[in-house]
Design an enzyme around this catalytic site. Structure first.
Site, PDB file in Angstrom:
ATOM      1  N   GLU A   1      36.605  32.531  34.891  1.00 17.93           N
ATOM      2  CA  GLU A   1      37.061  33.885  35.165  1.00 17.93           C
ATOM      3  C   GLU A   1      38.025  34.410  34.099  1.00 17.93           C
ATOM      4  O   GLU A   1      37.965  35.572  33.716  1.00 17.93           O
ATOM      5  CB  GLU A   1      37.739  33.914  36.538  1.00 17.93           C
ATOM      6  CG  GLU A   1      37.925  35.310  37.065  1.00 17.93           C
ATOM      7  CD  GLU A   1      38.673  35.321  38.399  1.00 17.93           C
ATOM      8  OE1 GLU A   1      38.764  34.288  39.062  1.00 17.93           O
ATOM      9  OE2 GLU A   1      39.170  36.401  38.750  1.00 17.93           O
ATOM     10  N   ASP A   2      38.893  33.561  33.645  1.00 19.81           N
ATOM     11  CA  ASP A   2      39.997  34.041  32.789  1.00 19.81           C
ATOM     12  C   ASP A   2      39.942  33.617  31.329  1.00 19.81           C
ATOM     13  O   ASP A   2      40.851  33.936  30.563  1.00 19.81           O
ATOM     14  CB  ASP A   2      41.345  33.583  33.385  1.00 19.81           C
ATOM     15  CG  ASP A   2      41.601  34.200  34.747  1.00 19.81           C
ATOM     16  OD1 ASP A   2      41.122  35.327  34.969  1.00 19.81           O
ATOM     17  OD2 ASP A   2      42.251  33.559  35.587  1.00 19.81           O
TER      18      ASP A   2
END
Ligand code: MN
Length: 483
Positions: A75-76
């Site tokens: 996600e990051d």
């Protein structure tokens, strides 16, 4: 902190497992999150490490802990799933993807959106409850660091925690985690009430310390003379549970009965009952207070003997008696029963009843798929998350867990949809009963059916389970009978 600590704690319960992959995940994630910071100003990786530490505390398997370390990588950071799979294999990657999928869901408005998300989440993870456990560990750390966010975020996240994550932890039997999440959320949702209650509880506690210590002293004398080995623990109530009680009973703090509490941990089930006998012989039990959750466990796996006695001081004191294993289950719930996949050597440690224990969860998830709207789902979630459950047996001895107040119609649908649809009557403990009869734990229920019979609209007035309600509605809708 650091990898050494995680490795050491992991080895303490999984000595035969090679932790090399864990170290690789640790380094990989640390590198991937380089130059990222949390709102607290700390290095981002601190969060990943905290999540892994919580999962180690739950004594989960290596793929879960590795996925905990890696849970925000997709996600990051720019890292792609393919790269992750190449490095760590399919299982770990799928767990990380499961967590990422949940995070990607947007919470736009209140209950509708949340219900939809949760439905997706549960369905997506039906095959693998470990994704939910990682998500709960993630939420715990986010709640612990919520003070670094702005007020709007705090309220939204705290609300979500209290209305969905905490009940889910409860449902999974993870009571410690549930209380921790609730108390953390309470601070942000009702800051003034929280502070006031916290202060009042501390004042009350100070006055009660002496009463509790003298009860424990007297209790120990009796327990010791029995020669049975045990551990004695004090019990603390969570702030939020007291706050809920005040709201439910509409009473100020001063009028809330908050009994003193102790826990006795014994080595065997037989000794639990033996110690109960000693407690009752030494202190007068409060009539009707005894509950045996060892013979009849709660649906969420909880087992313990509960009784309430009067101490010499006159104080009402709650006593819970359980084995070490039951104690672990009460703290870690479903995580305590996780089948540890560690190869041949640990085979004998696998819990032979795990399948049965997980069965209720599967059933729950299974019928979610039948539901039409998110609203209907949220209603069902609320109903089925209720604390009180009854256990009812089929004539063949299978046990069905139902919410308190459930009727033979609920039971019929719990057995099979067709049994529900064609139900015409019921026998409980060999006697005919009406279909609105309220089932009790230990009842043996036999459903009488007739092939041509169909669900009646007024059944909707007496059923308690979301499963029965949705099946009946679905049938009526199909037959063009509005419900
Ligand atoms: Mn996270």
């Amino acid at each position: 902190m650091g990898f050494a600590e995680i490795a050491e704690r992991f080895k303490s319960y999984a000595p035969h497992v090679d932790a090399a992959l864990l170290e690789k995940a640790y380094q990989f994630s640390e590198k991937a999150h380089t130059n990222q910071n949390r709102a607290s100003g700390e290095h981002y990786f601190v969060h990943c490490e905290a999540v892994a530490n919580t999962l180690v505390e739950f004594k989960l398997d290596l793929p879960t802990i590795a996925a905990g370390l890696l849970h925000d990588v997709l996600e990051d950071t720019p890292i792609k799933a393919e790269a992750l799979e190449q490095e760590f294999g399919k299982e770990i990657t799928q767990l990380v993807q499961g967590v990422t999928k949940i995070d990607a869901l947007q919470f736009s408005s209140q209950d509708q959106a949340q219900a939809e998300n949760w439905r997706k989440m549960l369905l997506a993870t039906a095959q693998d409850i470990r994704v939910i456990l990682i998500k709960l560990a993630d939420r715990l750390h986010n709640m612990k660091t919520l003070n670094f966010l702005d007020r709007n975020h705090q309220v939204r996240i705290a609300q979500e925690t209290v209305s969905l994550y905490a009940p889910l932890a409860h449902r999974l039997g993870m009571f410690e985690l549930k209380s921790e999440l609730e108390d953390l959320a309470f601070q942000y949702l009702n800051p003034e009430e929280y502070q006031e209650l916290n202060r009042k509880i501390q004042v009350r506690q100070a006055g009660r310390e002496t009463a509790l210590e003298s009860f424990k002293g007297a209790l120990e004398e009796h327990l010791k003379s029995s020669g049975i080995s045990y551990r004695l623990l004090s019990r603390t109530k969570s702030l939020y549970s007291i706050y809920e009680k005040m709201k439910r009973q509409d009473k100020p703090f001063e009028e809330i009965q908050d009994a003193l509490g102790v826990r006795i941990i014994a080595d065997t089930v037989a000794n639990c009952y033996a110690l109960l006998g000693i407690v009752h012989a030494a202190f007068k039990p409060v009539a009707g207070s005894f509950t045996d959750y060892i013979s009849i466990p709660k649906m969420n796996l909880y087992q313990s003997l509960h009784t309430t006695v009067v101490a010499a001081s006159g104080d009402i004191t709650e006593v819970q008696i359980r084995t070490e294993e039951m104690h672990r289950t009460s703290e870690y719930g479903i995580a305590a029963h996780w089948k540890y996949k560690s190869g041949e050597k640990d085979k004998e440690k696998e819990d032979p009843h795990l399948e049965e224990k997980l069965n209720w969860l599967r059933q729950w998830i299974e019928w979610l798929q039948d539901l039409k709207s998110p609203r209907e789902f949220l209603e069902s979630l609320k109903t089925d998350l209720e604390l009180n459950q009854v256990f009812v047996f089929t004539p063949q001895g299978d046990v069905k867990a139902l919410p308190a107040g459930a009727t033979p119609i609920d039971f019929a649908y719990a057995v099979h949809t067709d049994i529900g649809h064609t139900c015409v009557g019921a026998k409980v403990n060999n006697k005919m009963v009406k279909l609105d009869y309220v089932l009790k734990s230990g009842d043996v229920c036999e459903i009488l059916t007739k092939k041509a019979s169909t669900p009646k609209k007024d059944w909707l007035l007496v059923v308690k389970t979301a499963r029965a309600r949705s099946k009946i509605r679905h049938h009526l809708r199909e037959k063009g009978l509005a419900a």
